[in-house]
Design an enzyme around this catalytic site. Structure first.
Site, mmCIF file in Angstrom:
data_model
loop_
_atom_site.group_PDB
_atom_site.id
_atom_site.type_symbol
_atom_site.label_atom_id
_atom_site.label_comp_id
_atom_site.label_asym_id
_atom_site.label_seq_id
_atom_site.Cartn_x
_atom_site.Cartn_y
_atom_site.Cartn_z
ATOM 1 N N SER A 131 1.578 -2.929 -3.222
ATOM 2 C CA SER A 131 1.023 -1.677 -3.156
ATOM 3 C C SER A 131 -0.217 -1.482 -3.684
ATOM 4 O O SER A 131 -1.124 -0.889 -3.172
ATOM 5 C CB SER A 131 1.960 -0.599 -4.089
ATOM 6 O OG SER A 131 3.381 -0.614 -3.311
ATOM 7 N N ASP A 142 12.334 0.890 -3.867
ATOM 8 C CA ASP A 142 12.165 -0.497 -3.505
ATOM 9 C C ASP A 142 13.090 -1.192 -4.489
ATOM 10 O O ASP A 142 14.103 -2.102 -4.137
ATOM 11 C CB ASP A 142 10.931 -0.990 -3.308
ATOM 12 C CG ASP A 142 10.123 -0.720 -2.327
ATOM 13 O OD1 ASP A 142 10.885 0.218 -1.200
ATOM 14 O OD2 ASP A 142 8.853 -0.819 -2.047
#
Length: 428
Positions: free
Chosen positions: A23, A313
């Site tokens: 990310s 996640d």
């Protein structure tokens, strides 16, 4: 199809230096490309998703140099938005962290760019982002199915008032936030519905701030962004370790530790997924926090019932950790699992049942009741890196487990199984 059979692991102990966060890596690459000046990114993740972003940046005229191990990247910023001289087609694999932000960034200026990817990418919705960009003047066409890639992006975004649905993916808002400071006019972004995965927005805002961008956050309901800003290189930027990737090693320690320390993240990390460790603590594990590490030690694990919307996640790892807990575990408010690399709710339920668990799959929740004895199985991974890594934890029982297509971990963690082996002590 390739497969990997993991033999039972009797003990877990050691230290794992985490690869860079996916990310953070792809956000930092894009901001460095748009910034004025040269940026050195260190601890960049070396994985498929990052390569897709780098390949796109090359095609868009960005110059950079990668170290031999692909973890240090020197980028010459463009000091503004992309201005490709001819029509382009950019193939972005299944990298949502490249597709969404690039769709927004390429909405500035005037050009003709097609964004496409793997078959699964064409099933991952992008309509809410396109709707928002069009409100600001962007010219974007769907080339196959409405609301899904591939897209033709022709620029045209100038600013103004836009609203975006926050209920499906925080990546849509992230994409808008990174692009809006470079628009000609001021932009006001209003969120419709409940914003999912809010900690990922905090990562975005922190990075924008690092690169000199200014955004006024009104309680995550409205964001005010002055137009005509310019990103400035911070010179050097260290990409912190991937907190989602840390979850597998921390969970392994909670189940069969020994003490496991993961380094590269800590109590002050940007990433919300560090709070996975707090969930393990609630289940009964012992957690110790440092500035640049998290340690986990085995405890008697009990099932929990929790809203895990903020750590989608890492929450997948709780689903397989639940196989080793006493009582049932329910993971709630995870509808966005359905629009990830695969429909993760359905896939996790199917594979958990294969190893003997009783599973209730709801629209936006998953309940797991562990069996008395796990059964060996072949785990289908659906080309989803996280499913492969989650089910490696089954080997912490006295049952071998076979992972089909183990190479799918290349999306974020190419050497995951080697790292797991380095702290594993198997039956002799």
């Amino acid at each position: 199809m390739e497969s990997l059979t993991l033999q039972p692991i009797v003990h877990i102990e050691g230290t794992i230096n985490l690869p860079g966060s996916k990310s953070v890596s792809n956000r930092a690459l894009l901001l460095a490309a748009l910034a004025k000046g040269k940026t050195r990114l260190t601890n960049l993740l070396d994985s498929d998703d990052i390569r897709h972003m780098l390949n796109a940046l090359t095609a868009l005229g960005v110059q950079y140099q990668l170290s031999n191990n692909n973890t240090v990247c020197d980028i010459e910023g463009l000091a503004g938005s992309f201005h490709p001289q001819q029509p382009l087609e950019l193939f972005l694999g299944n990298a949502g962290t490249a597709m969404r932000p690039l769709a927004a960034a390429l909405s500035l200026g005037e050009h003709d760019i097609v964004l496409t990817g793997e078959p699964r990418m064409k099933e991952r919705p992008i309509g809410h982002l396109v709707d928002a960009l069009r409100q600001g003047g962007a010219k974007i066409d769907y080339l196959e199915q409405t609301d899904y890639p591939p897209l033709r992006v022709c620029g045209g975004f100038s600013g103004g008032s836009v609203d975006v649905d926050g209920t499906v993916s925080s990546q849509f808002l992230t994409a808008l936030l990174m692009m809006a400071p470079l628009a000609q006019q001021d932009t006001t972004i209003t969120i419709k519905g409940e914003l999912v995965s809010k900690p990922y927005i905090d990562i975005t805002l922190a990075l924008i701030n690092t690169f000199g961008g200014e955004i006024e956050n009104q309680n995550y309901q409205r964001f005010m962004i002055k137009g005509g800003q310019q990103y400035q290189s911070p010179g050097k930027y260290l990409v912190e370790g991937d907190a989602s990737s840390a979850s597998y090693f921390l969970a392994a320690a909670a189940i069969k530790g020994g003490i496991v320390r993961v380094t590269g993240i800590g109590k002050n990390s940007l990433q919300g997924d560090i709070h996975f460790a707090s969930v393990l603590e609630k289940m009964g594990a012992t957690i110790r926090w440092g500035d640049d590490y998290i340690e986990c030690e085995r405890g008697k694990l009990k099932g929990i019932d929790m809203d895990m919307n903020t750590i989608p996640d890492a929450a997948m790892t709780i689903a397989t950790t639940a196989l080793f807990a006493e009582g049932e575990t329910t993971i709630r408010n995870i509808y966005n699992w359905r629009v990830k690399e695969t429909d993760r709710l359905s896939a996790m339920a199917t594979e958990l049942r294969k190893v003997g668990a009783m599973v209730d799959e709801g629209r936006d929740y998953l309940t797991v009741i562990p069996p008395k004895q796990l059964t060996t199985a072949e785990i289908k991974t659906y080309n989803d890196h996280r499913i492969a890594m989650c089910f490696s934890l089954v080997a912490l029982s006295n049952t071998p487990i076979t992972i089909l297509d183990p190479g799918c971990t290349a999306k974020t963690f190419p050497d995951y199984f080697e790292k797991l082996a380095s702290i594993s002590h198997a039956k002799v």
